[in-house]
Design an enzyme around this catalytic site. Structure first.
Site, mmCIF file in Angstrom:
data_model
loop_
_atom_site.group_PDB
_atom_site.id
_atom_site.type_symbol
_atom_site.label_atom_id
_atom_site.label_comp_id
_atom_site.label_asym_id
_atom_site.label_seq_id
_atom_site.Cartn_x
_atom_site.Cartn_y
_atom_site.Cartn_z
ATOM 1 N N GLU A 27 39.886 -30.904 7.730
ATOM 2 C CA GLU A 27 41.096 -31.706 7.454
ATOM 3 C C GLU A 27 42.362 -30.890 7.745
ATOM 4 O O GLU A 27 42.315 -29.653 7.842
ATOM 5 C CB GLU A 27 41.099 -32.146 5.999
ATOM 6 N N LYS A 163 38.883 -30.855 -7.195
ATOM 7 C CA LYS A 163 39.837 -29.790 -7.551
ATOM 8 C C LYS A 163 39.920 -29.655 -9.069
ATOM 9 O O LYS A 163 39.813 -30.648 -9.788
ATOM 10 C CB LYS A 163 41.202 -30.089 -6.942
#
Ligand code: PSU
Ligand code: MN
Length: 314
Positions: A27, A163
């Site tokens: 990404e 995360k």
């Protein structure tokens, strides 16, 4: 109108199918919004190198001047890292970015969608988005589009869990509801991004690249329709203590609340604040887990290619 610009090397590899080298998607939101300059460029290059060292081809994906670029050159990565006004591009932003000929760093959600359109099966990143915690008791409805995409795009995303700033148990519930398998790479517990374990169990631990590749093959062969998460813990020598990380996260969340940061700004804001509170230690950990994830994804992609060539075996 063809919006895709796929590099020659990647086009050739994909064209050769199972005879070609495997391609690993990367990404670019990491470059534009996830990491500061110049660590963003260095990490992007290092991830690409680690993938090549294993014998696979990296495909860094971004929106450049209104084109969907698959396989950025080093020059393009450097430019993207320094462009002002680059958008954090999720799937819903794509049509406007293309029409307006803008630049965008693609999130997990959009990178997955693009990778799948190019028949790329594996994608390496740091941490997927997830369900944000309702700090301050506020129900903020902030659920990352990464999870929705995982529920409808058959790509294997290798990461170090969601995360650490997220609500991990709720993120896991969401993935369960959506039918997304979560595999632990050589671990029984879901990694916690900067630290090795969140103490939440994964659905299935996998013992090596071959076993991971076999599960991905079966999942795609059966056309399950959903993506897969392969969660790979940060290497021990770079892991941070969960207690310390939790403290920095709390400080960062308080700061976000005070400054009323919401929506797509929240994740980059929190990551940057945690970097400040940890005096750069979180950044170092983030970079190391990214590099390691690139290597492991390439290894699994190679094992997958073996299965395509010789057929599945146990
Ligand atoms: N992994 C990292 N750092 C990041 C991200 C992933 O190590 O910054 C990015 C990914 O692009 C992911 C995005 O899709 O954060 C999630 O943002 P949000 O929570 O706003 O959906
Ligand atoms: Mn969000």
């Amino acid at each position: 109108m063809d919006y895709f610009e796929i590099s020659k090397e990647i086009k050739e590899a994909i064209g050769k199918g199972r005879e070609g080298k495997p391609v690993v998607a990367l990404e670019s939101n990491l470059i534009t919004h996830g990491l500061p300059f110049p660590e963003n460029i260095n990490t992007a290059f290092q991830m690409e190198k680690n993938i090549r060292d294993e014998g696979a081809i990296p495909a860094t994906i971004a929106i450049l001047n209104g084109k969907i670029k698959v396989g950025l050159s080093h020059d393009e990565i450097e430019k993207l890292a320094q462009f002002p006004n680059t958008i954090k591009a999720s799937k819903r932003d794509l049509s406007a970015l293309l029409t307006k000929e803008m630049n965008g760093g693609t999130t997990v959600a959009l990178t997955m969608w693009i990778a799948h359109r190019c028949q790329i099966v594996f994608f390496a990143t740091g941490g997927i988005g997830g369900v944000h915690s309702d700090f301050g008791g506020e129900d903020n409805m902030d659920i990352s589009a990464d999870l929705t995409e995982l529920s409808r795009t058959p790509v294997a995303v290798l990461c170090s869990g969601p995360k650490a700033i997220l609500d991990i148990p709720r993120t896991m519930e969401y993935l369960e509801t959506m039918g997304v398998p979560v595999l632990g790479y050589k671990t029984k517990e879901l990694p916690d991004f900067y630290s090795q374990s969140s103490h939440v169990k994964v659905d299935f631990p996998v013992k090596d690249a071959q076993e991971a590749a076999q599960i991905v093959w079966t999942h795609l062969h059966l056309k399950m329709g959903t993506g897969l998460v392969i969660a790979n813990p940060i290497p021990t020598e770079f892991a941070l203590s969960k207690k310390k990380v939790d403290h920095w996260i709390e400080q960062a969340q308080q700061s976000a609340q005070k400054e009323n940061i919401k929506g797509k700004q929240l994740t980059p804001y929190l990551l940057n604040k945690i970097k400040e509170f940890s005096e750069g230690r979180s950044l170092k950990a983030n970079i190391e887990l990214l590099k390691h994830n690139a290597t492991v994804t390439a290894q699994i992609a190679l094992a997958y290619q073996e299965i395509l060539l010789s057929g599945p075996h146990k």
